[in-house]
Scaffold this active site. Structure first.
Site, short mmCIF file in Angstrom:
data_model
loop_
_atom_site.label_atom_id
_atom_site.label_comp_id
_atom_site.label_asym_id
_atom_site.label_seq_id
_atom_site.Cartn_x
_atom_site.Cartn_y
_atom_site.Cartn_z
N TYR A 11 -39.69 6.85 -2.30
CA TYR A 11 -40.56 7.62 -3.18
C TYR A 11 -39.86 8.08 -4.45
CZ TYR A 11 -38.37 11.73 -0.97
OH TYR A 11 -37.48 12.66 -0.51
N SER B 209 -33.22 13.92 -1.64
CA SER B 209 -34.25 14.50 -0.77
C SER B 209 -35.09 15.57 -1.46
CB SER B 209 -33.60 15.09 0.48
OG SER B 209 -34.60 15.66 1.32
N MET B 210 -36.41 15.46 -1.25
CA MET B 210 -37.35 16.47 -1.72
C MET B 210 -37.80 17.40 -0.58
SD MET B 210 -38.19 16.38 -4.97
CE MET B 210 -37.33 15.45 -6.24
N LYS C 272 -31.13 8.79 12.30
CA LYS C 272 -32.38 8.80 13.05
C LYS C 272 -32.25 8.25 14.48
CE LYS C 272 -35.59 8.77 9.16
NZ LYS C 272 -36.79 8.14 8.58
N ASP D 1 -42.65 9.96 11.35
CA ASP D 1 -42.70 8.84 10.41
C ASP D 1 -43.86 7.90 10.71
OD1 ASP D 1 -40.59 9.50 8.73
OD2 ASP D 1 -39.10 8.47 9.96
N ASN E 67 -36.97 11.77 13.67
CA ASN E 67 -36.82 12.35 12.33
C ASN E 67 -37.09 13.85 12.31
OD1 ASN E 67 -39.69 12.42 12.46
ND2 ASN E 67 -39.82 12.19 10.24
#
EC number: 1.1.1.25
Length: 279
Positions: A221, A21-22, A72, A108, A93
């Site tokens: 990503y 996770s970023m 989620k 999202d 989310n």
């Protein structure tokens, strides 16, 4: 970048696992950039601990949470309310407090459409790979835009059928996915994600080379180019990874929590640079 020693408000992300996770980087950068006395942390929460964590979060000074795989949908019955767009997507989310009620939202859908709209081209048929929370958001976005020819598939056929019935789209067995004609293919599965699944792909490369070029959109990503996208690009397809979606949905979360806008281009560059450096 520094995190305030005594933040006035605490935010975080829950999921399992969370190594990729970023979100902490994005939100802590935003807090610092805009002078917000807040901090954002990662909370790895195993599925069997989700209810306990939400109960504890209600008693702690936690102002909001991001929610990712696999929570989620599982988190929804643990909340006081969900927004209309989260209800439409069938997944949450984002958690925030609205008049004291722990509320679930979904950014999202907004994030998914942000880069897709920038492409400026219409698509005749879509194939959505996967049937989890992200797939819910994708189908909500596509059907809201009036796209009629949409097919969903998943290894767990029952989940795909439930999702197809919910959104009024077509469902095919996972084994039959390569026979679907589509000029927009969206990967919502974790196949190809950095880590143990990075070498995996939800589609054989022959899928892309056997039909007219369209757009392949991978919600992953990290890495920036999955095997799924590389195969599509080699066959002449346009490709999108999940970076713009990630930044857009995160910026929308930030707006919900703090009422302020993150500069998208700067936020995107921040995450792209971090990914390129292997952070």
């Amino acid at each position: 970048m520094t995190i305030p020693r005594i933040p006035r408000q605490l935010y975080g992300i829950i999921g399992y696992p969370l190594g990729h996770s970023m979100s902490p980087l994005l939100h802590n950068w935003g807090f610092e950039l805009l002078g917000e006395q807040a901090a954002y942390m990662a909370f790895p929460v195993a599925p069997e601990k989700l209810a306990e964590f939400i109960c504890c979060a209600r008693m702690l000074p936690v102002s909001g949470l991001s929610v990712t795989i696999p929570h989620k949908q599982a988190v929804m019955p643990l909340l006081d309310a969900v927004t209309p767009r989260a209800q439409a997507a069938g997944a949450v989310n984002t958690l925030f407090y609205d008049d004291g009620k722990l509320t679930g939202d979904n950014t999202d859908v907004y994030g998914f459409l942000h880069p897709l709209d920038s492409c400026g081209t219409a698509h005749a048929a879509a194939l959505v790979l996967g049937a989890g929370g992200a797939a819910n958001a994708v189908l909500a976005a596509l059907t809201a835009r009036g796209m009629c020819n949409v097919t969903v598939t998943n290894r767990n056929g029952d989940r795909a059928r439930i999702l197809a019935e919910r959104f009024g789209v077509r469902c095919v067995a996972w084994e039959e996915r390569h026979a679907v004609d589509a000029d927009l293919v969206v990967n919502t599965t974790p196949l190809g994600m950095a880590g143990d699944r990075q070498a995996q792909t939800p589609l054989d490369p022959a899928f892309f080379s056997s039909r007219p070029a369209g757009l392949a959109y991978d919600l992953i990503y990290n890495p920036a180019q999955t095997f799924f996208l590389a195969s599509a690009q080699a066959a002449g397809w346009r490709v999108l990874n999940g970076l713009d979606m990630f930044v857009a949905q995160g910026a929308e979360q930030f707006r919900i929590w703090r009422g302020r806008e993150l500069p998208f281009a700067q936020a995107r560059a921040l995450i792209a640079d971090a990914l390129a450096s292997g952070c």
